[in-house]
Design a protein around this motif. Structure first.
Motif: not given
Length: 460
Positions: A448-456, A67-70, A53-58, A179-185
């Protein structure tokens, strides 16, 4: 100050049968186009998908979070559905390893069948996945335990490059991964501490709110598990306080074939209070079905009685219904002052509540980003239900904004899996380990593959 509408979005009650987008569970936020969803069949398959996957992943579990988490932002981003990565992997005398996508109710059922339980008390809802519960800091009630993540011994993850790494309690980054907020893997397996199953007797009572600050400490110091519902309008508190059952109580429970043993003697002390709360709810939501889920969450407090059962039978009693739920953790030492401030604010403004203020205390957590990190905490929970048309009452939204603002001023830390106004918090001050967490993220996911607007925004 006007609340941003994005914080409390309206619920979509008329999704078409062929809706192309996937929404969160409450149907108040679209997460992704359904064509963007990846559903790995195995950990190996997951590694291949992540690497390609080249884009972001949640990562999504039960989609219970806001919704902001995902939510994804771009067409080449992907949402990982872990529903096929579930089940018991292995167990020994003192631990059990589950796949990350295992729903909590399956974790509890499998442990119960083995005569085991988690040392951590469960939350009221058990449909979250295990990995999702860790990612958001899901917790129960009782000062002698903390979050579910605090019972983790090992956590296995697929990293951004598609490799697999396992973190145990000796690893210097373990408390970030807890507690990684889905940001680490992507968490694929969690080994949890277990203990022999225990039977509890839960005593239920209705008391005045006059001495709530003192009573709250007494309940939590004197009982293994405790939870309270505070009705400020009527100055009344409904409290559950549970201790391990006596030999006689255990014998009666087992003679009942392991079903909860409900005392025949009931109390109607909450009935008038509940009827008034239900009237406020009807007026605000225009929901007329008396058997609808929002009403059932409140009517269960009528004609209450003591109960004996295992911890899951006693405390996993939640009824999942779409709502706006705000929950803020306050240092336990500040709980009395916060209760006094809420009482004063409530007396001045007289808001009508759909649901009582929920009070759950926990012991200190080891997770760097836990709201209870290194401090005994009291979680204050507030609920506003959606109306029949998916809207929210202006009074309810105003109440949530004001009470969250008050708790933020008291050093409150919001529950990551619930609703909050991010602008109210200085994250680096609230979480002294935030900089260390960012360093772990840079090491595990430098792109920052596992990021989105909120986590960034949160992590930079």
């Amino acid at each position: 100050m006007t609340r941003k509408t994005s914080d409390f979005p309206q619920r979509n009650t008329r999704l078409p049968p062929q809706e192309p987008r996937l929404w969160n569970w409450a149907q108040n936020a679209p997460l992704a186009d359904k064509k963007q969803i990846l559903q790995p069949e195995s950990e190996r398959h997951l590694c291949e998908l992540v690497a390609a996957t080249s884009g972001k992943l949640r990562v999504m579990g039960s989609r219970m979070s806001p919704g902001r988490m995902l939510a994804l932002s771009n067409a080449n981003d992907r949402l990982i559905d872990t529903s096929r990565l579930r089940g018991l992997i292995s167990h020994d005398a003192d631990s059990a390893t589950f796949a990350g996508g295992t729903p909590l109710h399956e974790v509890y059922e499998l442990l119960t069948a083995m005569g085991r339980m988690l040392p951590a008390s469960p939350g009221v809802i058990d449909s979250q996945t295990l990995a999702g519960a860790l990612a958001t800091g899901t917790h129960g009630q009782g000062l002698y335990q903390s979050s579910i993540g605090d019972e983790a011994l090992r956590i296995r993850m697929v990293l951004a490059d598609g490799s697999v790494e396992e973190f145990d309690r000796q690893h210097p980054w373990f408390h970030a991964v807890q507690l990684g907020l889905g940001c680490l893997g992507v968490v694929t397996a969690v080994t949890l501490r277990t203990r022999p199953s225990a039977v509890y007797t839960c005593f239920k009572n209705a008391v005045s709110g006059d001495s709530l600050a003192e009573d709250l400490l007494e309940w939590n110091r004197n009982y293994a598990l405790s939870k309270a519902w505070w009705f400020p309008d009527e100055n009344q508190v409904h409290v559950w306080a549970a201790r391990e059952a006596t030999d006689e109580e255990r014998a009666q429970y087992h003679a009942n074939h392991g079903d909860p043993l409900i005392q025949q003697e009931t109390s109607d002390a909450m009935n008038q209070t509940i009827d008034q709360t239900l009237e406020h709810m009807r007026n605000d939501t225009q929901i007329r079905d008396e058997n609808g889920k929002p009403f059932r969450t409140v009517t269960r407090f009528k004609d209450f009685s003591d109960v004996t059962g295992d911890v899951y039978q006693v405390f996993c009693r939640g009824i999942a219904t779409p709502q706006i739920n705000v929950e803020i953790a306050i240092p336990l030492a500040r709980a009395g002052a916060v209760i006094a401030r809420i009482k004063r604010w409530h007396a001045e403004n007289q808001p009508h509540l759909h649901y009582p203020v929920i009070l759950r205390c926990t012991g200190a957590s080891e997770s760097w980003l836990s709201p209870a990190w290194q401090r005994e905490s009291c979680f204050f929970g507030f609920v506003v239900y959606y109306a029949e048309d998916g809207s929210l009452s202006a009074e309810g939204m105003a109440f949530l904004h004001e009470v969250e603002k008050l708790l933020a001023e008291e050093g409150g830390r919001p529950h990551w899996g619930k609703y909050f106004d991010a602008d109210l918090y200085d994250w680096s001050s609230l979480y002294p380990q935030m900089a260390a967490f960012r360093e772990v993220r840079e090491a595990l996911d430098p792109q920052h593959k596992f990021s989105n607007a909120f986590s960034q925004r949160l992590l930079g």
